[in-house]
Write an enzyme that holds these catalytic residues in place. Structure first.
Site, PDB file in Angstrom:
ATOM      1  N   ASN A   1      -1.616 -11.841 -14.390  1.00 17.81           N
ATOM      2  CA  ASN A   1      -1.339 -11.877 -13.066  1.00 17.81           C
ATOM      3  C   ASN A   1      -2.247 -11.075 -12.257  1.00 17.81           C
ATOM      4  O   ASN A   1      -2.184  -9.628 -12.609  1.00 17.81           O
ATOM      5  CB  ASN A   1       0.142 -11.519 -12.898  1.00 17.81           C
ATOM      6  CG  ASN A   1       0.811 -11.331 -11.521  1.00 17.81           C
ATOM      7  OD1 ASN A   1       0.225 -12.118 -10.621  1.00 17.81           O
ATOM      8  ND2 ASN A   1       1.654 -10.384 -11.270  1.00 17.81           N
TER       9      ASN A   1
ATOM     10  N   ALA B   1     -46.220  13.553  17.795  1.00 15.88           N
ATOM     11  CA  ALA B   1     -45.599  14.157  16.646  1.00 15.88           C
ATOM     12  C   ALA B   1     -44.945  15.331  17.314  1.00 15.88           C
ATOM     13  O   ALA B   1     -45.265  16.248  18.112  1.00 15.88           O
ATOM     14  CB  ALA B   1     -46.711  14.581  15.848  1.00 15.88           C
TER      15      ALA B   1
ATOM     16  N   LYS C   1     -30.854   9.263  17.594  1.00 15.85           N
ATOM     17  CA  LYS C   1     -29.289   9.241  17.690  1.00 15.85           C
ATOM     18  C   LYS C   1     -28.990   8.899  18.882  1.00 15.85           C
ATOM     19  O   LYS C   1     -29.472   9.323  20.257  1.00 15.85           O
ATOM     20  CB  LYS C   1     -28.514  10.508  17.569  1.00 15.85           C
ATOM     21  CG  LYS C   1     -27.314  10.664  17.765  1.00 15.85           C
ATOM     22  CD  LYS C   1     -26.638  11.658  18.294  1.00 15.85           C
ATOM     23  CE  LYS C   1     -26.885  11.886  19.539  1.00 15.85           C
ATOM     24  NZ  LYS C   1     -26.023  12.934  20.386  1.00 15.85           N
TER      25      LYS C   1
ATOM     26  N   SER D   1     -47.724  15.689  21.772  1.00 14.09           N
ATOM     27  CA  SER D   1     -47.294  16.180  20.716  1.00 14.09           C
ATOM     28  C   SER D   1     -46.609  17.413  21.184  1.00 14.09           C
ATOM     29  O   SER D   1     -46.943  18.300  22.015  1.00 14.09           O
ATOM     30  CB  SER D   1     -48.419  16.549  19.516  1.00 14.09           C
ATOM     31  OG  SER D   1     -48.627  15.128  19.094  1.00 14.09           O
TER      32      SER D   1
ATOM     33  N   ARG E   1     -29.215   7.415  13.401  1.00 14.69           N
ATOM     34  CA  ARG E   1     -27.867   7.836  13.469  1.00 14.69           C
ATOM     35  C   ARG E   1     -26.957   6.851  14.447  1.00 14.69           C
ATOM     36  O   ARG E   1     -27.650   6.033  15.257  1.00 14.69           O
ATOM     37  CB  ARG E   1     -27.673   9.386  13.916  1.00 14.69           C
ATOM     38  CG  ARG E   1     -28.077  10.334  12.697  1.00 14.69           C
ATOM     39  CD  ARG E   1     -28.262  11.774  13.088  1.00 14.69           C
ATOM     40  NE  ARG E   1     -27.146  11.942  13.942  1.00 14.69           N
ATOM     41  CZ  ARG E   1     -26.736  13.064  14.629  1.00 14.69           C
ATOM     42  NH1 ARG E   1     -27.815  13.688  14.993  1.00 14.69           N
ATOM     43  NH2 ARG E   1     -25.639  13.263  15.339  1.00 14.69           N
TER      44      ARG E   1
ATOM     45  N   TYR F   1     -28.693  19.243  23.803  1.00 11.73           N
ATOM     46  CA  TYR F   1     -27.374  19.893  23.985  1.00 11.73           C
ATOM     47  C   TYR F   1     -27.656  21.521  24.174  1.00 11.73           C
ATOM     48  O   TYR F   1     -28.531  22.070  23.877  1.00 11.73           O
ATOM     49  CB  TYR F   1     -27.106  19.797  22.242  1.00 11.73           C
ATOM     50  CG  TYR F   1     -25.845  20.387  21.933  1.00 11.73           C
ATOM     51  CD1 TYR F   1     -24.653  20.212  22.586  1.00 11.73           C
ATOM     52  CD2 TYR F   1     -25.636  21.335  21.136  1.00 11.73           C
ATOM     53  CE1 TYR F   1     -23.519  20.466  22.457  1.00 11.73           C
ATOM     54  CE2 TYR F   1     -24.209  21.938  20.437  1.00 11.73           C
ATOM     55  CZ  TYR F   1     -23.332  21.299  21.424  1.00 11.73           C
ATOM     56  OH  TYR F   1     -22.054  22.071  21.006  1.00 11.73           O
TER      57      TYR F   1
ATOM     58  N   ALA G   1       0.742  -1.175   0.098  1.00 14.81           N
ATOM     59  CA  ALA G   1      -0.053  -0.028   0.013  1.00 14.81           C
ATOM     60  C   ALA G   1       1.051   1.217   0.175  1.00 14.81           C
ATOM     61  O   ALA G   1       0.391   2.274   0.620  1.00 14.81           O
ATOM     62  CB  ALA G   1      -0.879   0.058   1.321  1.00 14.81           C
TER      63      ALA G   1
ATOM     64  N   ARG H   1      -3.027   8.916 -10.398  1.00 21.73           N
ATOM     65  CA  ARG H   1      -4.198   9.132 -11.297  1.00 21.73           C
ATOM     66  C   ARG H   1      -5.339   9.230 -10.566  1.00 21.73           C
ATOM     67  O   ARG H   1      -6.592   9.698 -11.039  1.00 21.73           O
ATOM     68  CB  ARG H   1      -4.261   7.826 -12.248  1.00 21.73           C
ATOM     69  CG  ARG H   1      -3.432   7.911 -13.407  1.00 21.73           C
ATOM     70  CD  ARG H   1      -3.245   6.784 -14.196  1.00 21.73           C
ATOM     71  NE  ARG H   1      -4.682   6.261 -14.589  1.00 21.73           N
ATOM     72  CZ  ARG H   1      -4.742   4.838 -14.996  1.00 21.73           C
ATOM     73  NH1 ARG H   1      -3.977   4.047 -14.834  1.00 21.73           N
ATOM     74  NH2 ARG H   1      -6.005   4.549 -15.329  1.00 21.73           N
TER      75      ARG H   1
ATOM     76  N   LYS I   1      -3.925   6.695  -1.929  1.00 23.01           N
ATOM     77  CA  LYS I   1      -5.160   6.037  -2.721  1.00 23.01           C
ATOM     78  C   LYS I   1      -5.851   4.892  -1.933  1.00 23.01           C
ATOM     79  O   LYS I   1      -6.962   4.743  -2.184  1.00 23.01           O
ATOM     80  CB  LYS I   1      -4.453   5.173  -4.036  1.00 23.01           C
ATOM     81  CG  LYS I   1      -5.272   4.239  -4.772  1.00 23.01           C
ATOM     82  CD  LYS I   1      -4.829   3.845  -6.259  1.00 23.01           C
ATOM     83  CE  LYS I   1      -3.916   3.027  -6.402  1.00 23.01           C
ATOM     84  NZ  LYS I   1      -3.434   2.339  -7.608  1.00 23.01           N
TER      85      LYS I   1
HETATM   86  C1  UD1 Z   1       1.527  -5.258 -10.963  1.00 22.44           C
HETATM   87  C2  UD1 Z   1       2.198  -6.622 -11.213  1.00 22.44           C
HETATM   88  C3  UD1 Z   1       1.449  -7.326 -12.733  1.00 22.44           C
HETATM   89  C4  UD1 Z   1       0.042  -7.291 -12.301  1.00 22.44           C
HETATM   90  C5  UD1 Z   1      -0.602  -6.250 -11.850  1.00 22.44           C
HETATM   91  C6  UD1 Z   1      -1.739  -6.413 -11.369  1.00 22.44           C
HETATM   92  C7  UD1 Z   1       4.567  -6.496 -10.923  1.00 22.44           C
HETATM   93  C8  UD1 Z   1       5.964  -6.236 -11.155  1.00 22.44           C
HETATM   94  N1  UD1 Z   1       3.446  -6.296 -11.804  1.00 22.44           N
HETATM   95  O1  UD1 Z   1       1.641  -4.526 -12.065  1.00 22.44           O
HETATM   96  O2  UD1 Z   1       2.025  -8.460 -13.009  1.00 22.44           O
HETATM   97  O3  UD1 Z   1      -0.658  -7.793 -13.598  1.00 22.44           O
HETATM   98  O4  UD1 Z   1       0.166  -5.670 -10.763  1.00 22.44           O
HETATM   99  O5  UD1 Z   1      -2.578  -5.373 -10.964  1.00 22.44           O
HETATM  100  O6  UD1 Z   1       4.295  -6.811  -9.462  1.00 22.44           O
HETATM  101  N2  UD1 Z   1       3.351  -0.986  -4.519  1.00 22.44           N
HETATM  102  C9  UD1 Z   1       4.226  -0.714  -3.605  1.00 22.44           C
HETATM  103  N3  UD1 Z   1       5.614  -0.154  -3.738  1.00 22.44           N
HETATM  104  C10 UD1 Z   1       6.126  -0.277  -5.008  1.00 22.44           C
HETATM  105  C11 UD1 Z   1       5.325  -0.576  -6.025  1.00 22.44           C
HETATM  106  C12 UD1 Z   1       4.075  -0.863  -5.954  1.00 22.44           C
HETATM  107  O7  UD1 Z   1       3.651  -0.660  -2.479  1.00 22.44           O
HETATM  108  O8  UD1 Z   1       7.407   0.051  -4.947  1.00 22.44           O
HETATM  109  C13 UD1 Z   1       2.048  -1.321  -4.418  1.00 22.44           C
HETATM  110  C14 UD1 Z   1       1.299  -0.326  -5.335  1.00 22.44           C
HETATM  111  O9  UD1 Z   1       0.729   0.366  -4.257  1.00 22.44           O
HETATM  112  C15 UD1 Z   1       0.057  -1.391  -5.557  1.00 22.44           C
HETATM  113  C16 UD1 Z   1       0.666  -2.685  -5.773  1.00 22.44           C
HETATM  114  O10 UD1 Z   1       1.827  -2.682  -5.217  1.00 22.44           O
HETATM  115  O11 UD1 Z   1      -0.909  -1.450  -4.820  1.00 22.44           O
HETATM  116  C17 UD1 Z   1       1.046  -2.895  -7.272  1.00 22.44           C
HETATM  117  O12 UD1 Z   1       1.876  -2.104  -7.952  1.00 22.44           O
HETATM  118  P1  UD1 Z   1       1.616  -1.360  -9.427  1.00 22.44           P
HETATM  119  O13 UD1 Z   1       2.754  -0.225  -9.534  1.00 22.44           O
HETATM  120  O14 UD1 Z   1       0.138  -0.848  -9.476  1.00 22.44           O
HETATM  121  O15 UD1 Z   1       1.810  -2.526 -10.132  1.00 22.44           O
HETATM  122  P2  UD1 Z   1       1.590  -2.796 -11.746  1.00 22.44           P
HETATM  123  O16 UD1 Z   1       2.373  -2.305 -12.505  1.00 22.44           O
HETATM  124  O17 UD1 Z   1      -0.097  -2.604 -12.106  1.00 22.44           O
END
Ligand code: UD1
Ligand code: CA
Length: 449
Positions: free
Chosen positions: A169, A362, A333, A387, A315, A369, A9, A15, A22
């Site tokens: 993959n 009603a 609440k 009411s 709530r 508060y 993560a 993007r 993200k």
């Molecule tokens: C990767 C796979 C690809 C696969 C795809 C599926 C590799 C080299 N490629 O590509 O084969 O089809 O996912 O979605 O693994 N992340 C880190 N640190 C880093 C790089 C990435 O934490 O240095 C995390 C990103 O935040 C993300 C995940 O790893 O959650 C995947 O990284 P991303 O750069 O999206 O890999 P892809 O190029 O999509």
């Protein structure tokens, strides 16, 4: 066999065009990261390691909200997925068992799929989760021979022939933790991206005489989020799947496409959810309840045979016992409503306890508060709140107490007592007729008639 999770993560998610990391963008009211962690949690992992980078402090706080035991490791530079996994090594020191690598931005891997990967590990050293892609686009390609996985080629590095492969993959990997780190030690960055690819471990494992295979899942499970367009698509996919599951489990929804669910919504069988109902996080609805149109619920518990709405708002801390009725334009609440309580129209009940079978008329309001502090209202059972009663908290009304309509209640009312707190009525015979006559004459004069 013990399992540990490594959740990647650290990526920036350029993007997304966002200040928020993200993986903290929400699907069904929960950060994507929680969805990924929840999938993995189904395997009862011994440890859960989250690799954070961009917005690491926020990612850490969120991960710990989901699982206080989660360990956060920092990847300061994003040098690739292989490098990211390597950062988890110290956190898995002394761990004996399998590591499963998940992506924080791939929220929908199912428990069954992870279980299938674990089973496949009985026969293979490295197990990769793959899927037949409708549009393989830029995914890494899985090069197979029968059941054996020979290697993974990243799109950028693939030949024309390899790009024609549609088995892709997902990114999810299962392997013995020690083996995984040893394989990663051998990964270099001599490729089209200059990154340390996790995917290279497959070829390296084969060269060492280890075996690798693919477990296949539905493409819907591997849906990854890279943009807000993807996020909206992920939300839609989640909603469609969960609505379907509710219908299959015996919940009636005449217009399921208008019902919005949260990641953790729980609804019992023979409950009916009418049109345009929104569930925020933390809602449980028991069997046989009815949630009528245009209601909004969050952090609420609705017991059997209760009726909520139309146009009701529950709530956090709303706790409705069996057979409670909450009607239109009522907000509840942090209030416990015991069996059979009725609040049918235009009321606000907050910071309150209401005894069984009490009827709230009603427009009644708990004035909870004072501008600084919140105060409690306690009402006994079988009471009758007239009411337009203003209950100025803190205030307590006993069992069977009654308040007259329009009363502003500032003092406790004992059991069985009637409280009347409004100005005495004065009646002036004939005065209305005289007043109307005078006003109409004044208007006629102004209009020059
Ligand atoms: C990767 C796979 C690809 C696969 C795809 C599926 C590799 C080299 N490629 O590509 O084969 O089809 O996912 O979605 O693994 N992340 C880190 N640190 C880093 C790089 C990435 O934490 O240095 C995390 C990103 O935040 C993300 C995940 O790893 O959650 C995947 O990284 P991303 O750069 O999206 O890999 P892809 O190029 O999509
Ligand atoms: Ca990706």
């Amino acid at each position: 066999m013990s399992i540990s999770l490594i959740v990647l993560a650290a990526g920036k998610g350029t993007r997304m065009k966002s200040d928020l990391p993200k993986v903290l963008h929400r699907i069904a009211h929960a950060p994507m990261l929680w969805h990924a962690m929840r999938s993995g949690a189904a395997l009862s992992p011994e440890r859960c390691v989250v690799v954070a980078g961009h917005g690491a402090d926020q990612v850490e706080a969120s991960a710990k909200d989901f699982d206080p035991q989660a360990q956060i490791v920092l990847q300061t530079e994003q040098l690739g997925t292989g490098h990211a996994v390597a950062q988890a090594r110290p956190a898995l020191d002394g761990f004996e068992g399998d590591a499963i690598v998940l992506y924080g931005d791939t929220p929908f891997i199912s428990e069954e799929t992870l279980q299938a990967m674990r089973d496949a590990r009985a026969h293979h050293d490295v197990v990769i989760l793959g899927f037949e892609a409708a549009d393989p686009a830029r995914y890494g390609r899985l090069v197979t021979q029968g059941d054996d996985l020979l290697r993974i080629v990243e799109f950028k590095d693939a030949s024309e022939d390899e790009r024609a492969i549609t088995l892709c993959n997902s990114g999810v990997v299962a392997a013995d933790a020690k083996t995984l780190f040893e394989l990663i030690d051998a990964v270099g960055n001599d490729n089209a991206s200059g990154e340390y690819y996790l995917t290279d471990i497959v070829g390296i494992a084969r060269d060492k005489g280890l075996s690798a295979t693919v477990v296949r899942c539905d493409e819907a499970e591997t849906l990854g989020v890279n943009s807000r367009v993807d996020l909206a698509a992920a939300e839609a996919a989640f909603q469609a799947r969960e609505r379907h599951a509710l219908l299959e489990n015996g919940v009636t929804m005449p217009a399921p496409e208008t019902v919005h669910l949260a990641w953790d919504t729980v609804i019992g069988r023979d409950t009916e959810i009418e049109q345009n109902v929104v569930f925020g996080p933390g809602v449980t609805v028991e069997s046989g309840a009815q949630i009528r149109a245009f209601s909004h619920l969050e952090g609420a518990h609705v017991s059997r045979d209760a009726v909520v709405g139309p146009y009701a708002r529950l709530r956090p801390g709303a706790e409705l016992a069996e057979g409670v009725k909450i009607g239109n334009f009522v907000e509840i609440k942090k209030a416990v409503l015991d069996e059979g309580v009725k609040v049918n129209h235009l009321s606000y009940i907050g910071d309150a306890v209401v005894g069984a079978r009490t009827n709230i008329g009603a427009g009644a309001v708990t004035c909870n508060y004072d501008g600084v502090f919140k105060h409690q209202t306690t009402i006994g059972k079988e009471a009758f709140i007239g009411s337009d009663t203003m209950l100025v908290a803190p205030v307590t009304l006993g069992d069977g107490a009654m308040t007259a309509s329009g009363s502003t209640i500032t003092k406790d009312v004992p059991a069985g007592a009637m409280a009347l707190a409004r100005a005495d009525q004065i009646v002036k015979p004939g005065f209305a007729t005289k007043l109307f006559k005078m006003l109409k004459a004044r208007k006629a004069k102004q209009q020059g008639k």
